[in-house]
Design a protein around this motif. Structure first.
Motif, PDB file in Angstrom:
ATOM      1  N   GLY A  73     -35.219 -48.244 -39.027  1.00  0.00           N
ATOM      2  CA  GLY A  73     -35.763 -48.981 -40.169  1.00  0.00           C
ATOM      3  C   GLY A  73     -36.253 -48.044 -41.262  1.00  0.00           C
ATOM      4  N   THR A  76     -33.243 -46.562 -42.990  1.00  0.00           N
ATOM      5  CA  THR A  76     -32.626 -47.576 -43.852  1.00  0.00           C
ATOM      6  C   THR A  76     -33.426 -47.756 -45.128  1.00  0.00           C
ATOM      7  N   SER A  80     -32.072 -46.878 -49.006  1.00  0.00           N
ATOM      8  CA  SER A  80     -31.738 -48.168 -49.627  1.00  0.00           C
ATOM      9  C   SER A  80     -31.387 -48.045 -51.101  1.00  0.00           C
ATOM     10  N   ALA A  85     -31.944 -56.196 -51.110  1.00  0.00           N
ATOM     11  CA  ALA A  85     -31.500 -56.744 -49.824  1.00  0.00           C
ATOM     12  C   ALA A  85     -31.671 -55.709 -48.710  1.00  0.00           C
ATOM     13  N   ARG A  86     -31.320 -54.463 -49.002  1.00  0.00           N
ATOM     14  CA  ARG A  86     -31.465 -53.408 -47.990  1.00  0.00           C
ATOM     15  C   ARG A  86     -32.938 -53.081 -47.734  1.00  0.00           C
ATOM     16  N   LYS A  88     -35.422 -55.246 -47.949  1.00  0.00           N
ATOM     17  CA  LYS A  88     -35.940 -56.335 -47.117  1.00  0.00           C
ATOM     18  C   LYS A  88     -35.491 -56.166 -45.670  1.00  0.00           C
ATOM     19  N   ARG A  89     -34.226 -55.816 -45.477  1.00  0.00           N
ATOM     20  CA  ARG A  89     -33.713 -55.608 -44.114  1.00  0.00           C
ATOM     21  C   ARG A  89     -34.438 -54.447 -43.423  1.00  0.00           C
ATOM     22  N   ASP A  92     -37.964 -55.583 -42.462  1.00  0.00           N
ATOM     23  CA  ASP A  92     -37.890 -56.448 -41.285  1.00  0.00           C
ATOM     24  C   ASP A  92     -37.651 -55.633 -40.017  1.00  0.00           C
ATOM     25  N   THR A  93     -36.781 -54.635 -40.102  1.00  0.00           N
ATOM     26  CA  THR A  93     -36.502 -53.779 -38.955  1.00  0.00           C
ATOM     27  C   THR A  93     -37.750 -53.025 -38.530  1.00  0.00           C
TER      28      THR A  93
END
Length: 119
Positions: A73, A76, A80, A85-86, A88-89, A92-93
């Motif tokens: 995470g 990422t 990003s 979008a990346r 947020k992902r 979340d991770t």
């Protein structure tokens, strides 16, 4: 991604082997004690010890995977490049990784509490 997958496979093969080596070493030490020192364990005690050892290995695996998720995470998030979008992902991770670490710590504490009260 292939490197991560192969690392996870290697880790999943390594952890049970270490747990079995620990158990065999303990059995070897108990077998070589003097006859006066050997005390047979009752069936419930050995069952509790076995459950505790299995739970410790599983909790270690869950904790290790949660830390790996945190690292993924973070990587990422860093890579990003401002893509919402990346980002947020990645957030979340990271959140799922933190939840995994907390669950592993709580599970270790609960299992330790229960097994110490059963003995």
């Amino acid at each position: 991604m292939k490197k991560l997958t192969s690392s996870l496979i290697y880790l999943s093969l390594l952890v049970p082997g270490a747990a079995m080596a620990f158990h065999e070493g303990k059995a070897h030490n108990e077998a070589h004690r003097g006859a006066a020192e050997v005390r047979p364990e009752s069936a419930p005690q050995s069952l509790v010890n076995s459950i505790q050892q299995i739970a410790n290995v599983l909790i270690f695996v869950v904790g290790a995977v949660a830390v790996l998720v945190l690292i993924i995470g973070g990587l990422t998030y860093v890579t990003s490049a401002g893509d919402p979008a990346r980002i947020k992902r990645a957030k979340d991770t990271i959140l799922y990784g933190v939840v995994g670490v907390v669950v592993a710590i709580l599970a270790y504490a609960i299992i330790g509490f229960v097994t110490s009260n059963i003995k």
